[in-house]
Design an enzyme around this catalytic site. Structure first.
Site, mmCIF file in Angstrom:
data_model
loop_
_atom_site.group_PDB
_atom_site.id
_atom_site.type_symbol
_atom_site.label_atom_id
_atom_site.label_comp_id
_atom_site.label_asym_id
_atom_site.label_seq_id
_atom_site.Cartn_x
_atom_site.Cartn_y
_atom_site.Cartn_z
ATOM 1 C CG HIS A 243 30.948 32.290 -63.574
ATOM 2 N ND1 HIS A 243 30.165 33.318 -63.132
ATOM 3 C CD2 HIS A 243 31.572 31.782 -62.489
ATOM 4 C CE1 HIS A 243 30.321 33.436 -61.828
ATOM 5 N NE2 HIS A 243 31.164 32.511 -61.409
ATOM 6 C CG ASP B 43 34.750 26.187 -58.858
ATOM 7 O OD1 ASP B 43 35.379 26.300 -57.796
ATOM 8 O OD2 ASP B 43 33.631 26.675 -59.039
HETATM 9 C C1 LIG Z 1 27.853 27.834 -64.361
HETATM 10 C C2 LIG Z 1 26.666 27.628 -65.279
HETATM 11 C C3 LIG Z 1 25.480 27.096 -64.477
HETATM 12 C C4 LIG Z 1 26.298 28.987 -65.886
HETATM 13 O O1 LIG Z 1 25.252 28.779 -66.711
HETATM 14 P P1 LIG Z 1 24.398 29.891 -67.469
HETATM 15 O O2 LIG Z 1 25.202 31.097 -67.754
HETATM 16 O O3 LIG Z 1 23.148 30.066 -66.742
HETATM 17 O O4 LIG Z 1 24.204 29.216 -68.836
HETATM 18 P P2 LIG Z 1 23.227 28.024 -69.188
HETATM 19 O O5 LIG Z 1 23.366 26.912 -68.227
HETATM 20 O O6 LIG Z 1 21.857 28.610 -69.408
HETATM 21 O O7 LIG Z 1 23.852 27.607 -70.592
HETATM 22 C C5 LIG Z 1 23.790 28.438 -71.767
HETATM 23 C C6 LIG Z 1 24.282 27.615 -72.938
HETATM 24 O O8 LIG Z 1 25.677 27.350 -72.811
HETATM 25 C C7 LIG Z 1 25.922 25.931 -72.689
HETATM 26 N N1 LIG Z 1 26.867 25.719 -71.620
HETATM 27 C C8 LIG Z 1 27.013 26.425 -70.477
HETATM 28 N N2 LIG Z 1 27.966 25.903 -69.713
HETATM 29 C C9 LIG Z 1 28.437 24.843 -70.386
HETATM 30 C C10 LIG Z 1 29.420 23.883 -70.093
HETATM 31 N N3 LIG Z 1 30.102 23.923 -68.938
HETATM 32 N N4 LIG Z 1 29.651 22.902 -70.968
HETATM 33 C C11 LIG Z 1 28.975 22.844 -72.136
HETATM 34 N N5 LIG Z 1 28.007 23.726 -72.460
HETATM 35 C C12 LIG Z 1 27.746 24.706 -71.605
HETATM 36 C C13 LIG Z 1 24.564 25.337 -72.295
HETATM 37 O O9 LIG Z 1 24.458 23.994 -72.677
HETATM 38 C C14 LIG Z 1 23.600 26.247 -73.014
HETATM 39 O O10 LIG Z 1 23.565 25.846 -74.356
HETATM 40 P P3 LIG Z 1 22.220 26.006 -75.236
HETATM 41 O O11 LIG Z 1 21.992 27.483 -75.320
HETATM 42 O O12 LIG Z 1 22.580 25.385 -76.546
HETATM 43 O O13 LIG Z 1 21.145 25.272 -74.486
HETATM 44 C C15 LIG Z 1 27.023 26.642 -66.413
HETATM 45 O O14 LIG Z 1 28.016 27.188 -67.223
HETATM 46 C C16 LIG Z 1 27.449 25.275 -65.891
HETATM 47 O O15 LIG Z 1 26.597 24.474 -65.497
HETATM 48 N N6 LIG Z 1 28.787 24.994 -65.870
HETATM 49 C C17 LIG Z 1 29.294 23.740 -65.380
HETATM 50 C C18 LIG Z 1 29.333 23.700 -63.870
HETATM 51 C C19 LIG Z 1 30.403 24.551 -63.256
HETATM 52 O O16 LIG Z 1 31.547 24.527 -63.656
HETATM 53 N N7 LIG Z 1 30.011 25.314 -62.219
HETATM 54 C C20 LIG Z 1 30.915 26.171 -61.492
HETATM 55 C C21 LIG Z 1 30.539 27.576 -61.675
HETATM 56 S S1 LIG Z 1 31.717 28.600 -60.840
#
Ligand SMILES: CC(C)(COP(=O)(O)OP(=O)(O)OC[C@H]1O[C@@H](n2cnc3c(N)ncnc32)[C@H](O)[C@@H]1OP(=O)(O)O)[C@@H](O)C(=O)NCCC(=O)NCCS
Length: 378
Positions: free
Chosen positions: A261, A315
């Site tokens: 998240h 979710d």
């Molecule tokens: C929600 C989300 C965008 C938040 O992202 P964020 O805090 O900005 O974190 P980032 O996308 O920059 O990811 C940071 C690190 O964690 C990892 N990571 C984050 N979410 C992950 C996931 N769901 N699965 C695997 N790895 C994940 C990323 O690959 C990244 O790794 P790295 O540092 O080695 O490159 C992200 O967790 C995601 O895309 N989740 C899946 C979609 C989802 O469930 N969305 C609903 C949100 S309520």
């Protein structure tokens, strides 16, 4: 290169002062008007939470009864609105139908006097009252089924399931949906809430502001995640495939839907409650291979990524629960909209109390001093 003054996506820039909800992502804390979400989801229900979000306090029994009574007549769609719903194309996504029909609700409702608190409240109650019936009616029309008349005796959650499936839901199904509505009702300044406040700031009605918010929620970066969680679980193909599937995803550095998240760096506080209720629902109504796959996925991903702050988000469980309630996958985001209407309207009211038209700046990156060239010389 990005200009040093530009904050892409306005990330972290306060867009308003608000007393509606609060999040502390490091501690996994979410509260509505100061009350923690865990207390609300365990002890309250959606209508009471709406009152709380709109008024800043919990209602007395008399206030709550009055509120529920006032919402009842607005569940019913007027004849012109039903005609509009029946005339919608059966192609397209239910969120598109919802956005269009919410704007149409404004066309068939009394005009809103923005200077009158009573008129503002009346419009908000009309939006909230009609939302569930609108979503269910658009969906039944899409499936080629007759519309179901709302039952004024039922709660928002039970009435929605009734209008969608044509059957009165049992207590556990109602409780599970009601809990999901409470958990998604408000979440500070996200894209759809911001969209709602921007539209509100032009001094327009809640019908137009909520319809804009619905459009904003539609996108996969915001409301569409639970739909994708379900498709992912289906594609894994069974509990026994989970471990190998996770290994492959991690090796390819691909994200696993329903985990992580932007704000919460511990387990999403809303996920706990929904997981508990999902357990009860599947116990009462029978488990499914998809639920077993989900439990295994949660176990393995938490084991591998938990120490990096990546846990299941709300979710992850909502999609599995909605499917068990007989809700088609592409109606998941409209349910999110049904729930979030409470929060959007609280923000609409807050914006109206001390309005200032949103007019951000920009950093111009185009050309200057260019002259018009007549067509013949181009
Ligand atoms: C929600 C989300 C965008 C938040 O992202 P964020 O805090 O900005 O974190 P980032 O996308 O920059 O990811 C940071 C690190 O964690 C990892 N990571 C984050 N979410 C992950 C996931 N769901 N699965 C695997 N790895 C994940 C990323 O690959 C990244 O790794 P790295 O540092 O080695 O490159 C992200 O967790 C995601 O895309 N989740 C899946 C979609 C989802 O469930 N969305 C609903 C949100 S309520």
């Amino acid at each position: 290169m990005t200009h040093p003054e530009l904050i892409p996506g306005l990330a972290g820039i306060p867009a308003a002062e608000s007393s509606i909800s609060f999040i502390n992502g490091l501690e996994g804390l979410l509260s509505y008007r100061g009350i923690r979400i865990e207390e609300l989801s365990a002890q309250s229900h959606y209508e009471e939470v709406c009152w709380l979000l709109w008024n800043g306090e919990l209602p007395t029994q008399a206030q709550l009864d009055q509120f529920k009574l006032r919402l009842r007549p607005h569940r019913e769609l007027n004849a012109d609105l039903k005609k509009f719903v029946r005339g919608l194309p059966q192609s397209g996504h239910p969120m598109e139908a919802l956005q269009a029909s919410m704007a149409t609700l404004g066309m068939v409702s009394p005009g809103v006097d923005l200077k009158s608190a009573d008129s503002r409240l009346d419009a908000c109650e009309r939006v909230l009252g009609a939302m569930g019936t609108l979503i269910a009616s658009c969906e039944r029309h899409r499936q080629g089924l007759d519309l179901v008349e709302p039952d004024p005796e039922l709660s928002v959650a039970a009435n929605f399931l009734y209008c969608l499936n044509g059957e009165r839901p049992d207590e556990i199904k109602t409780r599970v949906l009601d809990c999901a509505l409470v958990l998604h009702a408000e979440h500070t300044m996200n894209a759809s809430t911001f969209a709602c406040r921007v539209v509100a700031s032009t001094e327009t009605s809640p019908y137009t502001a909520v319809s804009a918010a619905v459009g904003s929620l539609f996108g996969p970066l915001h409301g569409g995640a639970n739909e994708r969680v379900l498709r992912q679980l289906e594609s894994i193909g069974g509990k026994e495939n989970v471990e190998a599937w996770v290994d492959k995803k991690m090796a390819a550095k691909e994200k696993i839907m329903g985990f992580g998240h932007r704000v919460y760096k511990t387990k999403d506080p809303r996920a706990h409650d929904l997981q508990k209720l999902a357990g009860q629902l599947f116990e009462t109504h029978g488990s499914t291979p998809l639920y077993d796959t989900a439990l295994e996925l949660e176990r393995i991903v938490t084991d591998r990524l938990g120490d990096r702050g990546i846990y299941p988000n709300v979710d992850f469980f909502s999609g599995i629960v909605y499917q068990k309630l007989g809700i088609p996958t592409d109606v998941f985001t409209p349910i999110f909209a049904l729930s979030r209407t409470a929060g959007w309207l609280a923000h609409w009211m807050e914006q109206m109390e001390d309005n200032k038209l949103f007019r951000p700046g920009q950093i111009y990156t185009g050309r200057k001093d260019v002259h018009y060239v007549p067509m013949a010389q181009r």
